[in-house]
Write an enzyme that holds these catalytic residues in place. Structure first.
Site, PDB file in Angstrom:
ATOM      1  N   GLY A 142      33.843 -57.002  21.341  1.00 51.14           N
ATOM      2  CA  GLY A 142      32.948 -56.088  20.638  1.00 51.14           C
ATOM      3  C   GLY A 142      32.905 -54.728  21.294  1.00 51.14           C
ATOM      4  N   GLY A 161      30.336 -51.099  21.183  1.00 48.09           N
ATOM      5  CA  GLY A 161      29.093 -50.521  20.706  1.00 48.09           C
ATOM      6  C   GLY A 161      28.944 -49.086  21.143  1.00 48.09           C
ATOM      7  N   GLY A 162      27.739 -48.531  20.898  1.00 53.75           N
ATOM      8  CA  GLY A 162      27.504 -47.130  21.215  1.00 53.75           C
ATOM      9  C   GLY A 162      27.533 -46.845  22.696  1.00 53.75           C
ATOM     10  CB  THR A 168      34.264 -52.031  25.695  1.00 54.62           C
ATOM     11  OG1 THR A 168      34.564 -50.746  25.156  1.00 54.62           O
ATOM     12  CG2 THR A 168      35.202 -53.057  25.095  1.00 54.62           C
ATOM     13  CE  LYS A 189      26.176 -52.322  26.651  1.00 53.89           C
ATOM     14  NZ  LYS A 189      24.768 -52.199  26.232  1.00 53.89           N
ATOM     15  CG  ASP A 224      19.681 -49.817  17.982  1.00 49.99           C
ATOM     16  OD1 ASP A 224      19.502 -49.551  16.770  1.00 49.99           O
ATOM     17  OD2 ASP A 224      20.788 -49.789  18.526  1.00 49.99           O
TER      18      ASP A 224
END
Length: 734
Positions: free
Chosen positions: A411, A413-414, A417, A432, A531
Site C-alpha cells: 500500500g 498513502g499520503g 509506503t 510503514k 481522517d
C-alpha cells in the site's frame, strides 16, 4: 500522400499465479527400454514420450505425425523442433497471427501445469504504422521506406520488438487493420503479422512486408517453453523418495525458482539427468577438453594434471602449482604472502572501524532528524504513558522486507509506503516507511505524532503498533499485519463486495464506532483521528475492523473541547464546519463516520468525478433520498434487500443523517453512535428496545425509529422520523 495503413498487433499476456500445490498420484515407474525415442530427425527423451507408458505423465505426451512431433497444450498443437534435457527447454515452431484483406488468424496459447513461456522469447509485429499495447507488452512501428533497412526491429521501422513479462503461462495474439486503404499501400504491405519467437531467431527483411509467408517459409523461426517436474521445488520435494527423478550423478537445480523442479547432470558428467544412472562421466582427457600442460589423468567427474618428475601440485595451463626446486624462492613467496595478508587485514580493520563510526554518526543524525528528540520530550513532559513499542534496528527491518523489495509493497498513502515484512518466528507485520522529511518538519511531526498516539491505544479494533525505527533517512513504523485489505477495496471491488453482506457491514460499522468512541472518551487524553474513511479501516481474515493511519490525529487537552489546527482531511469525508472554522472537535470524526455509513449503505464512492456535477457527492444524493422518501433506490444492489431487516437499514440510515448535520453540536457523540449501532445489531433488537409498545412489526419498528431520532427537532409537533419511516416502508420493493 498515401492513406496510412493502420495495423494493431495486440498481445494479451495472461499471468497465472502458481496454483495451490496439491498432492498428486505417484508417477509411473521408469520408462521401459523398448520405448521409441525419436520422431523423424527429432529426439524424444524422457520425461517426454510417444506413449503414456514411455512418458513421465500425460502432460509430456508427444504425438508423432507425418509432419514431425507435436505436443498438445490446451488450444494449440505445438510443432516440436528440439527437446533439451540439459536446460529443460522445449523448442517449437513459432505461431504466427495474421490479418489480410481476405483472411485472418488469431492465436491463443496456454500451457498446462508443467510448462511456462521462456523469458528468452520476444514479441514481434511486422507491418506499417503498427501499435501494440497491453498492460504488460507493447511496441510501435512505422514505415519510412526511404530509410528502412534489413536487420533489427528495435528501431520500429517496418517491424517492432518487445520483451514478454516473466513467469507467464499463456498469451493471446491477434492483428487487424483499418478499412479504406489505398491500393498503393496495400500492394506494399498486403498483410500484417504478429508472433512470439526466441530472441535472435528472427531477422527482419524489407521483403517481409510484401510476402512474409513466402520469404520465411523455410526460416527456422522458433520459440522456447520451459518445463519442470511436478509441483514441489527442490527444497520441498522428498529427494529420498523413489519418485524423485534427480538420482545418481544428477542433481536438482536449486537456482530454478519456478513451480516444480529441474534436474541436470553434475559437473563432469553428461546424459539425460531425468533417467537414473544416465549421467555418465566425461573423459576430458580423451575428448580433449582439459587444460593440462602435460599429462592428463581422468577421474570421476573431473581430471588431474600431474606435475613432471612426480612433484606435488597441478601442471595446468592457467595455474601451475608444481613445487619449485629452489627452497629460497618458496620462502620468499611465503614471506611476501604473509606480509601481504597482514597489510590487508590491517587496512580492512581500519576501514571497517571508520565505516562503523561513520554509520553510528549517521544513525544518530537520522535519529535526531526523524524526531527522536521530539519523542523523548513528549514522554518527559508526561503527555502520555511510557512507549512500550520496540525500537527496531536498520538491519532487522531490511531483513524483514528483503531490503525493501518492491514486491513486498502492499500500500501507498499520503505519508508513506507500507511493506509486508517477516520477523523472526514467522511473525508477519506491516512496515510503514514515511516519505522523506521536508524542511518545515511537518512530516516529522506527523510521524512522531502517530508513534505517540498509537502507544497509548490498546483496543481490539485499532491496529496495534509493534515498534518503530528512527535510524534511517526515512523513518518507519511496524504494525500488526492485517491480511484482508481496506474496507474501501471490499466495497468498490466487484468480486469482494459480494462477500460483505449486511450483517458484516453492520458489524464493521459497530466495531469502527466503538474504536472511535474509545479514542474520544476511553483514553486519558482524548484523541481525534481527523481522517476517518473507508481506506483507513482495515479488515482481518474474519472481517474484523481495524482503524489505522493516525498520522493526522490530534490529542485534545482535557480542559478543551476544540483545537485550532490547519485543516486536513480527505475530500468528501471532511467535516464542513471544521473546513470553514479550522476548529477541530470530536464531532469532526462523527461527520466523517457518517460518510462511512453512507458508503456502507450505498456501496458507491463518496466522490465520483465521472458523474454529473449534481451527482458527484453520494452524501447529497443519500440525504436527498431520505427527504424524497426514495431511500431504497440509492442502497447498494448487492445487499439483497429482501434478506435484510427493513428496520435495521432505516435505523442506520437515520443515524447516518444525524451524523451528517452541518452543525457539530447537533450531531451525536461517537459514544452515542456506538451504543445505537450496538442496539441495532443486537439479536431481537425490536423486543429489547424500550420504545416497543405494540405487537405489530410496523409499530415496533416505528417505535425504534422514534427512539433513535430523539435528537432531531420536530416540525409543527410532528415526529418527522416516523413519517419518513412509513413512507420508505411503502416504497419497499415487493
Amino acid at each position: 500522400m498515401h492513406l496510412p495503413i493502420v495495423l494493431l498487433a495486440v498481445v494479451v499476456v495472461v499471468l497465472f499465479l502458481v496454483p495451490a500445490i496439491s498432492s498428486q498420484p505417484p508417477p509411473p515407474p521408469p520408462p521401459p527400454e523398448d520405448c521409441e525415442r525419436s520422431c523423424g530427425n527429432v529426439s524424444i527423451p524422457f520425461p517426454f514420450g510417444l506413449t503414456e507408458r514411455c512418458s513421465y505423465d500425460s502432460s509430456f505426451l508427444v504425438t508423432c505425425e507425418s509432419g514431425g512431433p507435436k505436443i498438445v497444450l490446451f488450444y494449440e498443437n505445438i510443432d516440436i523442433v528440439n527437446i533439451n534435457t540439459n536446460t529443460s527447454e522445449l523448442e517449437a515452431m513459432a505461431i504466427v497471427a495474421y490479418d489480410c484483406s481476405n483472411s485472418s488468424y488469431s492465436a491463443t496459447f496456454e500451457t498446462n501445469g508443467s510448462f511456462s513461456i521462456s523469458k528468452k522469447n520476444r514479441l514481434f509485429a511486422v507491418g506499417c504504422n503498427i501499435s501494440g499495447d497491453t498492460d504488460n507488452t507493447s511496441c510501435d512501428s512505422v514505415c519510412n521506406y526511404d530509410s528502412m533497412r534489413n536487420g533489427s526491429c528495435l528501431a520500429g521501422n517496418g517491424c517492432c520488438e518487445a520483451k514478454l513479462p516473466k513467469g507467464i503461462t499463456g498469451f493471446f495474439i491477434s492483428t487487424y487493420r483499418s478499412v479504406g486503404m489505398d491500393r498503393n499501400e496495400l500492394d506494399k504491405n498486403p498483410c500484417s503479422y504478429a508472433f512470439v519467437v526466441e530472441q535472435g531467431k528472427y531477422e527482419f527483411s524489407t521483403t517481409d512486408l510484401l510476402d512474409f509467408q513466402g520469404t520465411k517459409r523455410n526460416y527456422p523461426m522458433t520459440w522456447l517453453l520451459d518445463w519442470a517436474i511436478g509441483n514441489d521445488t527442490c527444497a520441498m520435494v522428498d529427494q529420498e523418495s523413489d519418485d524423485f527423478l534427480c538420482k545418481g550423478n544428477s542433481e536438482c537445480i536449486q537456482e530454478f525458482v519456478g513451480r516444480g523442479y529441474r534436474c541436470r547432470c553434475k559437473q563432469g558428467y553428461s546424459g539425460n539427468p531425468y533417467l537414473k544412472d544416465n549421467c555418465i562421466n566425461i573423459d576430458e582427457c580423451k575428448v580433449g577438453t582439459h587444460n593440462c600442460k602435460g599429462e592428463c589423468i581422468d577421474a570421476p567427474g573431473n581430471y588431474t594434471c600431474p606435475c613432471p618428475n612426480g612433484k606435488p601440485g597441478e601442471y595446468r595451463k592457467d595455474v601451475n602449482t608444481c613445487s619449485a626446486d629452489e627452497l629460497p624462492i618458496i620462502q620468499i613467496f611465503v614471506g611476501t604472502l604473509v606480509a601481504g595478508l597482514f597489510l590487508i587485514l590491517l587496512f580492512t580493520w581500519i576501514y571497517v572501524g571508520l565505516k562503523r563510526r561513520k554509520s553510528l554518526i549517521l544513525r544518530e543524525k537520522f535519529f535526531k532528524e526523524n524526531g527522536g528528540i521530539m519523542l523523548q520530550q513528549k514522554i518527559s513532559r508526561d503527555e502520555g504513558p511510557q512507549i512500550q513499542a520496540k525500537l527496531f534496528t536498520v538491519k532487522e527491518l531490511e531483513k524483514a522486507t528483503n531490503n525493501y523489495d518492491q514486491s513486498r509493497i502492499i500500500g501507498k498513502g499520503g505519508f508513506g509506503t507500507v511493506f509486508k515484512g517477516y520477523l523472526p518466528g514467522d511473525r508477519i507485520v506491516a512496515i510503514k516507511m514515511s516519505k522523506i522529511v521536508d524542511q518545515t518538519q511537518t512530516q516529522v511531526e506527523q510521524f512522531i505524532n502517530e508513534v505517540f498516539i498509537l502507544s497509548q491505544i490498546n483496543h481490539r479494533n485499532v491496529v496495534k503498533l509493534i515498534g518503530c525505527c528512527l535510524e534511517t533517512e526515512v523513518p518507519s513504523l511496524v504494525y500488526e499485519f492485517i491480511p484482508n485489505g481496506t474496507l474501501f477495496d471490499h466495497l468498490h471491488n466487484e468480486c469482494k463486495s459480494k462477500a460483505i453482506n449486511w450483517d458484516i457491514r453492520l458489524r464493521i460499522a459497530t466495531e469502527t464506532a466503538g474504536a472511535l468512541s474509545h479514542l474520544h472518551s476511553g483514553v486519558s487524553v482524548p484523541i481525534i483521528h481527523r481522517d476517518v474513511k473507508t481506506m483507513n479501516i482495515l479488515l482481518d481474515s474474519s472481517y474484523v475492523a481495524k482503524v489505522a493511519d493516525f498520522g493526522a490525529s490530534r490529542l485534545i487537552p482535557m480542559n478543551q473541547d476544540k483545537l485550532a489546527t490547519m485543516v486536513q482531511g480527505t475530500l468528501g469525508y471532511l467535516d464542513p464546519e471544521y473546513f470553514q472554522t479550522g476548529q477541530l472537535t470530536e464531532k469532526s470524526d462523527v461527520y466523517s463516520f457518517g460518510v462511512v455509513l453512507v458508503e456502507l449503505l450505498t456501496g458507491k464512492k463518496i466522490v465520483d468525478f465521472n458523474k454529473p456535477e449534481n451527482e458527484r457527492q453520494i452524501t447529497k444524493s443519500f440525504l436527498a433520498s431520505l427527504e424524497n422518501e426514495t431511500l431504497f433506490q440509492v442502497l447498494d444492489e448487492k445487499l439483497q434487500l429482501n434478506e435484510v431487516p427493513d428496520h435495521e437499514i432505516i435505523l442506520v440510515s437515520m443515524l447516518a443523517k444525524r451524523c451528517l448535520h452541518l452543525k457539530g453540536n447537533e450531531r451525536p457523540t461517537m459514544k452515542e453512535v456506538a451504543s445505537e449501532l450496538e442496539r441495532i445489531s443486537a439479536p431481537s433488537v425490536i423486543d429489547k428496545h424500550p420504545s416497543v409498545t405494540s405487537t405489530s412489526k410496523e409499530e415496533e419498528t416505528t417505535c425504534l425509529l422514534n427512539g433513535a431520532s430523539g435528537d432531531y427537532e420536530d416540525i409543527d409537533g410532528t415526529d418527522t422520523s416516523s413519517l419518513e419511516f412509513h413512507s420508505m416502508k411503502a416504497s419497499l420493493p415487493k
